[in-house]
Design an enzyme around this catalytic site. Structure first.
Site, PDB file in Angstrom:
ATOM      1  N   HIS A 112       0.160  43.641 -25.157  1.00 30.20           N
ATOM      2  CA  HIS A 112      -0.247  43.003 -26.424  1.00 30.20           C
ATOM      3  C   HIS A 112      -1.770  42.810 -26.479  1.00 30.20           C
ATOM      4  O   HIS A 112      -2.255  41.949 -27.213  1.00 30.20           O
ATOM      5  CB  HIS A 112       0.392  41.603 -26.609  1.00 30.20           C
ATOM      6  CG  HIS A 112       1.856  41.613 -26.913  1.00 30.20           C
ATOM      7  ND1 HIS A 112       2.686  40.576 -26.523  1.00 30.20           N
ATOM      8  CD2 HIS A 112       2.626  42.501 -27.576  1.00 30.20           C
ATOM      9  CE1 HIS A 112       3.917  40.842 -26.930  1.00 30.20           C
ATOM     10  NE2 HIS A 112       3.915  41.998 -27.554  1.00 30.20           N
ATOM     11  N   ARG A 132      14.274  39.765 -23.994  1.00 31.06           N
ATOM     12  CA  ARG A 132      13.801  39.840 -22.603  1.00 31.06           C
ATOM     13  C   ARG A 132      13.810  38.459 -21.956  1.00 31.06           C
ATOM     14  O   ARG A 132      13.492  37.456 -22.612  1.00 31.06           O
ATOM     15  CB  ARG A 132      12.379  40.410 -22.549  1.00 31.06           C
ATOM     16  CG  ARG A 132      12.343  41.900 -22.773  1.00 31.06           C
ATOM     17  CD  ARG A 132      10.917  42.412 -22.878  1.00 31.06           C
ATOM     18  NE  ARG A 132      10.675  42.973 -24.200  1.00 31.06           N
ATOM     19  CZ  ARG A 132       9.473  43.278 -24.686  1.00 31.06           C
ATOM     20  NH1 ARG A 132       8.398  43.105 -23.964  1.00 31.06           N
ATOM     21  NH2 ARG A 132       9.356  43.768 -25.896  1.00 31.06           N
ATOM     22  N   ASN A 172       1.562  54.519 -34.301  1.00 29.68           N
ATOM     23  CA  ASN A 172       2.222  53.809 -33.215  1.00 29.68           C
ATOM     24  C   ASN A 172       3.562  54.502 -32.977  1.00 29.68           C
ATOM     25  O   ASN A 172       4.504  54.323 -33.736  1.00 29.68           O
ATOM     26  CB  ASN A 172       2.418  52.349 -33.659  1.00 29.68           C
ATOM     27  CG  ASN A 172       3.006  51.491 -32.575  1.00 29.68           C
ATOM     28  OD1 ASN A 172       3.452  51.986 -31.539  1.00 29.68           O
ATOM     29  ND2 ASN A 172       3.030  50.187 -32.806  1.00 29.68           N
ATOM     30  N   ARG A 223      -1.944  54.185 -30.820  1.00 28.63           N
ATOM     31  CA  ARG A 223      -1.660  53.095 -29.884  1.00 28.63           C
ATOM     32  C   ARG A 223      -0.963  53.677 -28.654  1.00 28.63           C
ATOM     33  O   ARG A 223      -0.030  54.462 -28.770  1.00 28.63           O
ATOM     34  CB  ARG A 223      -0.745  52.079 -30.545  1.00 28.63           C
ATOM     35  CG  ARG A 223      -0.246  51.055 -29.563  1.00 28.63           C
ATOM     36  CD  ARG A 223       0.735  50.106 -30.200  1.00 28.63           C
ATOM     37  NE  ARG A 223       1.252  49.225 -29.187  1.00 28.63           N
ATOM     38  CZ  ARG A 223       2.537  49.059 -28.922  1.00 28.63           C
ATOM     39  NH1 ARG A 223       3.439  49.727 -29.606  1.00 28.63           N
ATOM     40  NH2 ARG A 223       2.926  48.247 -27.985  1.00 28.63           N
ATOM     41  N   GLU A 251      -2.780  44.330 -35.567  1.00 30.67           N
ATOM     42  CA  GLU A 251      -3.088  45.324 -34.532  1.00 30.67           C
ATOM     43  C   GLU A 251      -3.556  46.641 -35.156  1.00 30.67           C
ATOM     44  O   GLU A 251      -4.424  47.311 -34.597  1.00 30.67           O
ATOM     45  CB  GLU A 251      -1.837  45.564 -33.676  1.00 30.67           C
ATOM     46  CG  GLU A 251      -1.521  44.364 -32.791  1.00 30.67           C
ATOM     47  CD  GLU A 251      -0.101  44.365 -32.255  1.00 30.67           C
ATOM     48  OE1 GLU A 251       0.829  44.080 -33.042  1.00 30.67           O
ATOM     49  OE2 GLU A 251       0.084  44.651 -31.074  1.00 30.67           O
TER      50      GLU A 251
END
Ligand code: ADP
Length: 394
Positions: free
Chosen positions: A177, A236, A7, A88, A379
Site C-alpha cells: 500500500h 486476511r 492496475n 502499478r 493511488e
C-alpha cells in the site's frame, strides 16, 4: 498531457485516463474475469457507469476494448495522444525504492523478484507487455507498492529469524500500500502546511495496513514479507502465531498452501463473523443483533488501534493520524470504534462531525491530543503524477 494508469490483476485490469497537470479524470474502467466464464467490463465517464458483457480470453483482449473505449468516447483520436502509461506493480523487492521508466533492464529485474510475489507480479508484467504491443513507442513507468517502504531502517524491516534467511532468500519486511501511504503523506503535508509531520497513516479497505511516517520517510509499517501480515482485514487474518499452520494442517489434512490460503481468503472479518468480508454487511449484522458481527467489528477496531498506539511510540508522538480507503473514508462506525480504542493517547472523537462519507475532514475535537483526519486516498493520481514527472524529465 494524457496519462493512463493501469492496475493489472491475475483476472482483472483497472484503468484511468487522467489529464495532467490539471489532475482531471477523463475516463476510468475495470475489466473482470479475464480468461474466465462471464467476463465483463465497466466504464465510468462523467459520473455514469456502463457495463459490457464481452468474452475476454486474456489481457490483450481487455487492452483492445480499452483502446476502443478511448476512441469511442472521444478521449483520444489517435493512440499517440497518450503521453505515458503508469503501471502499478505490487512487489519491487529491495531493488526499487522509487518509480522508474520501463526498459528491457527493468523488465528483467521484475522477473527476478517474481519469487516474492508469484501471484501478483506476473499478470502486471503481462499488462505491460500488452500495452507495449499496441503502443510500442509510448513511455511507460512502473510504480511499486513496496517502494515507499524502502526507506525503513534495518531494525524495523529485519525479522528476528536466522540472518541467512534475509541474506540468502530475501526474507524481510517489505510493506505494501506504499502508493496510498505516500499519497496520504503528501496530502497531509499540504493540508497542514508542514513537511516535517509525524504521520500515522491507516489505509483500511478490504486490505488494511498502518504506516508510521516521519517527514516523508517510512519508520515502520504493518504489512510484512507479504500483505498477509499486520492488522486484521476483510478476509486476511493479519498477524497470527505461525505455529497455527502446522497444527491446522494436522487437524484438517490440508496442505500448507491450503492453510495459508485460509489465512488469506477465509479469515479476518469474514472468518470471525461467518457473514461477510464487507463491513457494510457486518454493520447490518450488528444492527440485527448478530454477536459474531459485533465480535468481528470489535477485534478489527482493536487491532488497528493497537498498531496506532505502537507507532505513536515509535514516532515518539505523532502529529496527526489519518484514516483512508473503503472503511476509513466511509464507515463512521469503524472510525468511532478505532478512536475509542486510542483514548489513552488523548484522542477525542467529535461525534457531531463523524457521520459522512468520502471527503477530507477532521473528526476530532479541538482538545484532542492528536488530530485525526479522514483523507480519501487516490493511488491512481499518484501513479499518474509519477509517470508525468518521470516522462517530463526524460
Ligand atoms: P480495495 O481497494 O482494497 O478493494 P477499498 O478500499 O475499496 O478496498 O475498501 C472496500 C471495503 O470498504 C469494503 O469491503 C467495505 O468493507 C468498506 N466500505 C465501502 N463502503 C462502505 C460504507 N459505505 N460503509 C461501510 N464500509 C464500507
Amino acid at each position: 498531457m494524457k496519462i493512463l494508469t493501469v492496475n493489472g490483476g491475475s483476472s482483472s485490469l483497472k484503468f484511468n485516463a487522467i489529464e495532467l497537470p490539471e489532475e482531471k479524470e477523463l475516463i476510468s474502467g475495470y475489466f473482470e474475469k479475464i480468461g474466465l466464464e462471464g467476463s465483463f467490463y465497466n466504464i465510468k465517464i462523467n459520473g455514469e457507469k456502463v457495463k459490457h458483457e464481452v468474452p475476454l480470453k486474456n489481457h490483450m483482449d481487455a487492452v483492445e476494448y480499452l483502446k476502443k473505449e478511448l476512441f469511442d468516447n472521444h478521449i483520444i483520436e489517435s493512440l499517440d495522444e497518450i503521453d505515458g502509461v503508469g503501471h502499478r506493480i505490487v512487489h519491487g523487492g529491495d531493488k526499487f525504492d522509487h518509480s522508474v521508466l520501463v526498459t528491457d533492464e527493468v523488465i528483467k529485474e521484475l522477473d527476478s523478484v517474481v519469487d516474492l510475489a508469484p501471484l501478483h507480479n506476473p499478470p502486471m508484467v503481462e499488462c505491460i507487455k500488452a500495452f507495449k504491443n499496441i503502443m510500442p513507442d509510448t513511455p511507460m513507468v512502473v510504480v511499486f507498492d513496496t517502494a515507499f517502504h524502502q526507506s525503513m531502517d534495518i531494525e524495523e524491516y529485519l525479522y528476528p529469524v536466522p540472518y541467512e534467511w534475509y541474506t540468502e532468500y530475501g526474507v524481510r519486511k517489505y510493506g505494501f500500500h506504499g502508493t496510498s501511504h505516500r499519497y496520504i503523506a503528501k496530502s497531509a503535508a499540504e493540508l497542514l502546511g508542514r513537511d516535517d509531520l509525524k504521520i500515522i497513516s491507516c489505509h483500511i479497505g478490504s486490505g488494511a495496513s498502518v504506516c508510521a511516517i516521519d517527514a516523508g520517510k517510512v519508520v515502520d509499517t504493518s504489512m510484512g514479507f507479504t500483505p498477509l501480515a499486520g492488522v486484521m482485514m476483510g478476509t486476511r487474518s493479519g498477524d497470527v502465531d505461525p505455529s497455527i499452520i502446522p497444527y491446522v494442517m494436522k487437524k484438517t489434512g490440508e496442505t500448507c498452501e491450503e492453510v495459508v490460503n485460509d489465512l488469506n481468503k477465509k479469515s479476518g472479518l469474514l472468518g470471525v463473523s461467518g457473514v461477510s468480508n464487507d463491513s457494510r454487511d457486518i454493520e447490518d449484522g450488528i444492527a440485527n443483533g448478530n454477536e459474531r458481527c459485533v465480535l468481528a467489528q470489535n477485534i478489527f477496531c482493536k487491532k488497528v488501534a493497537n498498531y496506532i498506539a505502537m507507532y505513536n511510540n515509535e514516532l515518539n508522538g505523532a502529529d496527526v493520524i489519518v484514516l483512508t480507503a473503503g472503511l476509513g473514508e466511509n464507515s463512521s462506525a469503524t472510525r468511532a470504534g478505532i478512536l475509542k480504542n486510542i483514548a489513552s493517547l488523548g484522542v477525542k472523537l467529535d461525534e457531531s462531525v463523524n457521520n459522512f462519507r468520502g471527503e477530507t475532514r477532521k473528526i476530532t475535537t479541538e482538545d484532542s491530543k492528536i488530530p485525526v483526519y479522514v483523507i480519501p486516498t487516490n493511488e491512481e493520481l499518484m501513479i499518474a503524477l509519477d509517470t508525468y514527472e518521470i516522462i517530463s524529465n526524460q
